[in-house]
Design an enzyme around this catalytic site. Structure first.
Site, PDB file in Angstrom:
ATOM      1  N   HIS A  99     -38.361  56.247  37.439  1.00 37.79           N
ATOM      2  CA  HIS A  99     -39.047  57.474  37.027  1.00 37.79           C
ATOM      3  C   HIS A  99     -39.004  58.507  38.158  1.00 37.79           C
ATOM      4  O   HIS A  99     -39.086  58.148  39.338  1.00 37.79           O
ATOM      5  CB  HIS A  99     -40.512  57.191  36.682  1.00 37.79           C
ATOM      6  CG  HIS A  99     -40.695  56.139  35.645  1.00 37.79           C
ATOM      7  ND1 HIS A  99     -40.121  56.202  34.401  1.00 37.79           N
ATOM      8  CD2 HIS A  99     -41.401  54.978  35.666  1.00 37.79           C
ATOM      9  CE1 HIS A  99     -40.465  55.135  33.697  1.00 37.79           C
ATOM     10  NE2 HIS A  99     -41.240  54.375  34.451  1.00 37.79           N
ATOM     11  N   GLU A 116     -46.987  54.800  38.243  1.00 39.75           N
ATOM     12  CA  GLU A 116     -47.707  53.931  37.307  1.00 39.75           C
ATOM     13  C   GLU A 116     -48.164  52.642  37.966  1.00 39.75           C
ATOM     14  O   GLU A 116     -47.661  52.248  39.023  1.00 39.75           O
ATOM     15  CB  GLU A 116     -46.815  53.618  36.094  1.00 39.75           C
ATOM     16  CG  GLU A 116     -45.524  52.900  36.437  1.00 39.75           C
ATOM     17  CD  GLU A 116     -44.538  52.879  35.282  1.00 39.75           C
ATOM     18  OE1 GLU A 116     -44.517  53.834  34.478  1.00 39.75           O
ATOM     19  OE2 GLU A 116     -43.758  51.910  35.196  1.00 39.75           O
ATOM     20  N   HIS A 174     -37.202  49.374  38.517  1.00 37.61           N
ATOM     21  CA  HIS A 174     -38.069  48.361  37.931  1.00 37.61           C
ATOM     22  C   HIS A 174     -37.644  48.019  36.509  1.00 37.61           C
ATOM     23  O   HIS A 174     -36.910  48.759  35.865  1.00 37.61           O
ATOM     24  CB  HIS A 174     -39.529  48.840  37.916  1.00 37.61           C
ATOM     25  CG  HIS A 174     -39.742  50.075  37.098  1.00 37.61           C
ATOM     26  ND1 HIS A 174     -39.522  51.343  37.582  1.00 37.61           N
ATOM     27  CD2 HIS A 174     -40.165  50.246  35.809  1.00 37.61           C
ATOM     28  CE1 HIS A 174     -39.802  52.242  36.651  1.00 37.61           C
ATOM     29  NE2 HIS A 174     -40.178  51.600  35.558  1.00 37.61           N
ATOM     30  N   ARG A 194     -32.819  55.577  32.425  1.00 34.88           N
ATOM     31  CA  ARG A 194     -32.306  54.234  32.183  1.00 34.88           C
ATOM     32  C   ARG A 194     -31.050  54.028  33.018  1.00 34.88           C
ATOM     33  O   ARG A 194     -30.095  54.801  32.940  1.00 34.88           O
ATOM     34  CB  ARG A 194     -32.017  54.069  30.680  1.00 34.88           C
ATOM     35  CG  ARG A 194     -31.818  52.642  30.222  1.00 34.88           C
ATOM     36  CD  ARG A 194     -31.588  52.595  28.713  1.00 34.88           C
ATOM     37  NE  ARG A 194     -32.756  53.023  27.965  1.00 34.88           N
ATOM     38  CZ  ARG A 194     -32.725  53.948  27.012  1.00 34.88           C
ATOM     39  NH1 ARG A 194     -31.608  54.553  26.691  1.00 34.88           N
ATOM     40  NH2 ARG A 194     -33.832  54.260  26.365  1.00 34.88           N
TER      41      ARG A 194
END
Length: 318
Positions: A99, A116, A174, A194
């Site tokens: 991200h 996050e 991740h 992605r």
């Protein structure tokens, strides 16, 4: 103002399972229930109020009606609602992804970036996830391994168990592994790049889109630097316990296990309550509601909440 019981937006991504329907009671007309967006006013999935005078309105509609004081002083620095909380049920492994941070996302995606926190709610024996790299590598090696399909060889695979915590800072490579159910607290963003996807195809029969150039721009090609796993000291008090999971400038989150007399108060921030287990009456100055496993309650800033009953709650505030 009063605490809002929220119905989540449901997502049916191809890697998802059915635990959120079968074990948690979330309603969806889709065969797959990959994600439940428990606290969200994002354009890609808005919650719906399930109680009180505003029942039936979307969460974003209510926030517009009530105004910014609903969120508290700490949220004033954010131009939009600051966080999004979701359950993710990974029947299959998610793609290896990354991200962007705020600067890159605002420039390229028109929204904020995405830091996050993952809390492992449940997992199958032997489940593992990807968290960064095993060793520091160069950008050139990262690009080469994506292209020659050897990226998994340099990823840091971590076995997981219930209660583990991972802070996924923007730029961290991740992937959630198969057999893991997590609760994710994140910035209010849906920007994901992605990198590698196991050669899978989408519903249209074509390989899913990769975002390699953007991922190369932002990925930190290094070992994790933050502690992870069973982090967070547990503090006991009169039959209740509190475990802080993560604290940063964007959000603070933890686990509250209620006792005979437990309360929570957000003087300078709203508080989100996600019920992970048990059942408790949520009581405020002129009302109450009984909440159970799977329920999401938004508490406006400045409101004290008392609990009556035994429940395990993930809380979050800014």
């Amino acid at each position: 103002m009063y605490p809002l019981l929220l119905k989540p937006a449901m997502k049916d991504y191809l890697w998802g399972g059915t635990k959120l329907k079968d074990e948690w009671g979330f309603e969806t007309d889709k065969d797959i229930a990959a994600e439940a967006w428990l606290l969200s006013c994002h354009k890609d999935g808005d919650g719906v109020v399930m109680n009180g005078a505003l029942k039936g309105k979307t969460f974003s509609e209510v926030l517009s009606l009530w105004g910014k004081e609903t969120l508290g002083e700490r949220a004033e620095k954010f131009s939009d609602f600051p966080i999004l909380i979701k359950f993710i049920d990974a029947k299959q492994s998610l793609s290896v992804q990354v991200h962007p941070d705020d600067e890159y996302a605002l420039k390229n995606e028109g929204e904020f970036g995405k830091n996050e926190m993952w809390y492992i709610v449940d997992c199958e024996e032997g489940a593992e996830l990807i968290y960064g790299f095993k060793e520091n590598i160069s950008k050139e090696e990262f690009e080469r391994r994506i292209k020659d399909n050897t990226l998994p060889e340099v990823c840091n695979y971590v076995p997981v168990k219930k209660g583990d915590v991972f802070f996924i800072e923007a730029g961290t490579l991740h992937a959630i592994g198969a057999g893991i159910l997590i609760c994710e607290v994140q910035q209010n963003s849906n920007s994901t790049y992605r990198v590698w996807d196991f050669g899978r195809v989408g519903a249209d029969g074509k390989p899913r889109e990769l975002h390699i150039d953007k991922a190369l721009d932002i990925t930190k090609c290094e070992k994790p630097t933050r502690p992870y796993g069973q982090v967070g000291e547990v503090k006991e008090n009169k039959g209740a316990s509190l475990r802080e999971l993560a604290r940063c400038e964007l959000f603070t989150t933890g686990i509250l296990k209620t006792g005979n007399k437990s309360s929570i108060e957000g003087n300078e921030s709203f508080v989100s309550l996600i019920f992970l287990d048990g059942e408790a009456e949520v009581i405020w100055n002129d009302g109450s509601i009984t909440a159970k496993k799977g329920d999401s309650i938004f508490v406006p800033a400045g409101m004290k909440i008392d609990f009556k009953g035994q429940a395990k709650i993930l809380y979050a505030y800014v």
